[in-house]
Design an enzyme around this catalytic site. Structure first.
Site, PDB file in Angstrom:
ATOM      1  N   THR B  98     -55.721 -53.105  54.853  1.00 32.27           N
ATOM      2  CA  THR B  98     -56.989 -53.660  54.381  1.00 32.27           C
ATOM      3  C   THR B  98     -57.580 -54.541  55.472  1.00 32.27           C
ATOM      4  O   THR B  98     -56.998 -55.566  55.830  1.00 32.27           O
ATOM      5  CB  THR B  98     -56.752 -54.494  53.101  1.00 32.27           C
ATOM      6  N   LYS B 174     -62.876 -50.440  50.135  1.00 35.73           N
ATOM      7  CA  LYS B 174     -61.698 -51.248  49.818  1.00 35.73           C
ATOM      8  C   LYS B 174     -62.098 -52.703  49.571  1.00 35.73           C
ATOM      9  O   LYS B 174     -61.533 -53.381  48.695  1.00 35.73           O
ATOM     10  CB  LYS B 174     -60.673 -51.147  50.950  1.00 35.73           C
TER      11      LYS B 174
END
Lengths: 298, 298
Positions: B98, B174
């Protein structure tokens, strides 16, 4: 058992469906509303109607309250409506209005002074669930109140959560529910707005998020409005200004911080300030600058 | 088609399962990790192992990055790890970490200068989904990167969302996902805390909310910890301090207000400040004063 008479005061998004559900269950039901339109609808369904809360109350053994807010509930029961004094000892008021827990506790006490029973019974579900007699009810009150409410509740609700023997617990659960509902809508709008700002396609965001751990029931239902560009209200921005206002007052009275709900309230107030109060609550996304929202297809 | 070699760098909660899934699909797979424990596990599964990212990279055609954060990804590829320079022109880096969208865009550019392909491929799902090869992947990158990634992605993911032809879109999705995930956990804790403060039973709140419109996947999974009093981490408070930090930086870079995510971040920071960083993320509820949380049964 005597055949009881039911009344529903406030034939709005929830109340009309409740009255229709009671009627459909074979119960004698009086619909009461200020404006004439829902009364005409309910009369066409075969229901009895009146503009006068005291008249409805005098004829009813069980009175469902489905008005907009606490001020209206107060007015119907104890103010100009005069409903409480028109009822007879042992009769029951089922309050389905979203109110502060403290207000519900106070109502129970004041009605008890007149010999009346009270059920604290806010609902979850919209017009469709109400019309189908499939509301979800968060209820608390004395065993006597529950016993007298049973037949009516069966007619209007798919589920009745029984949360305690005194008023206040039902409304407390509703406050918890609305805290989450409002926060989830504001969060959904915030996330979708950021996605659009970063160049993502609204349909892609909808598809990925609704299949992921970040999903909520509110994201799933509300972001459909954004993807389709159709803000026809099922539940409006104004409702969450009201309900998150109740959350805000309740958290203050409870001396409990609620920073996310506070931020969500401000987002709905910002939407209201832009004249979006009567649009679908998803229109809170229109407060975000610098994004192009999908437009409604002709 | 030549038999390609795969490497996974970072055998943590997600990476170990990915390496195992690649191996199970019959693919030649090298696991690389700093600490020895996961390497032992992976070697016992029949995988090849190394401590050295450059060695893994030199032998691999497709390199999956599953380290903790952007700083580690930078270090593995371009810093002490030396992985990028060890790879050959046409090889592929699949970045599952991420990171900010801008970081992903930059990575793609820098790797392209070395003749390497890049897939921006953050994942959704936990250790269980990873171990089963059922991750959900939000991916963007060139058609060449997707083509080279295909066999490996099939082995590790149940769903691959294809979000565009350049790096950044996968990471953008995300960020949207983590904004909602973190906000939903903080909101769930806030709502449950208020319910407890008003005297509701935690089990009642769980039952009513998970059957209502106020539900979210995070409420449903995270508030189980609160009801049972068991804060054994699946995903920890620290993770959301990190990920909502990425959300915060991204919204600032995008000049986009995100008041709910900002409030949620502060709640996780408050939990971290109380020494709860390594507990389950639901432990954010322990920051609320004046409530008694359910205790774990012996």
């Amino acid at each position: 058992m005597p055949q009881r008479t039911y009344a529903v005061i406030g034939l709005g998004a929830i109340g009309l469906g409740m009255a229709q559900s009671l009627l459909r269950a074979g119960l004698k039901t009086i619909g009461c509303n200020r404006g004439p339109r829902p009364l005409e609808t309910f009369a066409a369904n075969g229901g009895q109607t009146t503009h006068n809360p005291a008249e409805a109350a005098a004829r009813a053994d069980v009175l469902f309250l489905a008005v907009v807010n606490a001020a209206q509930a107060e007015d119907v029961l104890f103010g100009q409506g005069g409903a409480a004094r028109a009822m007879q000892a042992g009769d029951l008021v089922v309050n389905c209005v979203t109110v502060k827990p403290a207000f519900a506790v106070d109502m129970e006490r004041r009605l008890a002074e007149l010999g009346l029973l009270y059920l604290d019974a806010p609902v979850s579900g919209g017009p469709a669930q109400s019309a189908a007699g499939k509301l979800s009810i968060m209820a608390s009150g004395s065993p006597e109140a529950f016993a007298r409410a049973e037949t009516g509740l069966k007619a209007v609700a798919a589920v009745v959560h029984r949360l305690g023997d005194e008023a206040g617990k039902g409304s407390a659960m509703k406050v918890v529910n609305q805290l989450l509902a409002g926060t989830h809508i504001a969060a959904a709008a915030e996330a979708m707005a950021l996605g659009l700002r970063m160049g993502l396609d609204a349909g892609d965001v909808y598809k990925v998020i609704t299949s992921a751990a970040a999903n909520s029931w509110m994201f799933e239902t509300r972001m459909k409005h954004v993807v389709s560009g159709d803000y026809t209200p099922l539940s409006a921005v104004d409702i969450f200004v009201k309900d998150l206002g109740i959350v805000s007052e309740t958290t203050r009275e409870q001396a409990m911080p609620a920073p996310l709900a506070a931020a969500a309230l401000q987002q709905f107030v910002a939407a209201q300030a832009r004249g979006l109060g009567r649009e679908a609550d998803a229109a809170v996304i229109k407060t975000f600058p610098g994004i192009e929202l999908p437009r409604k297809k002709d």
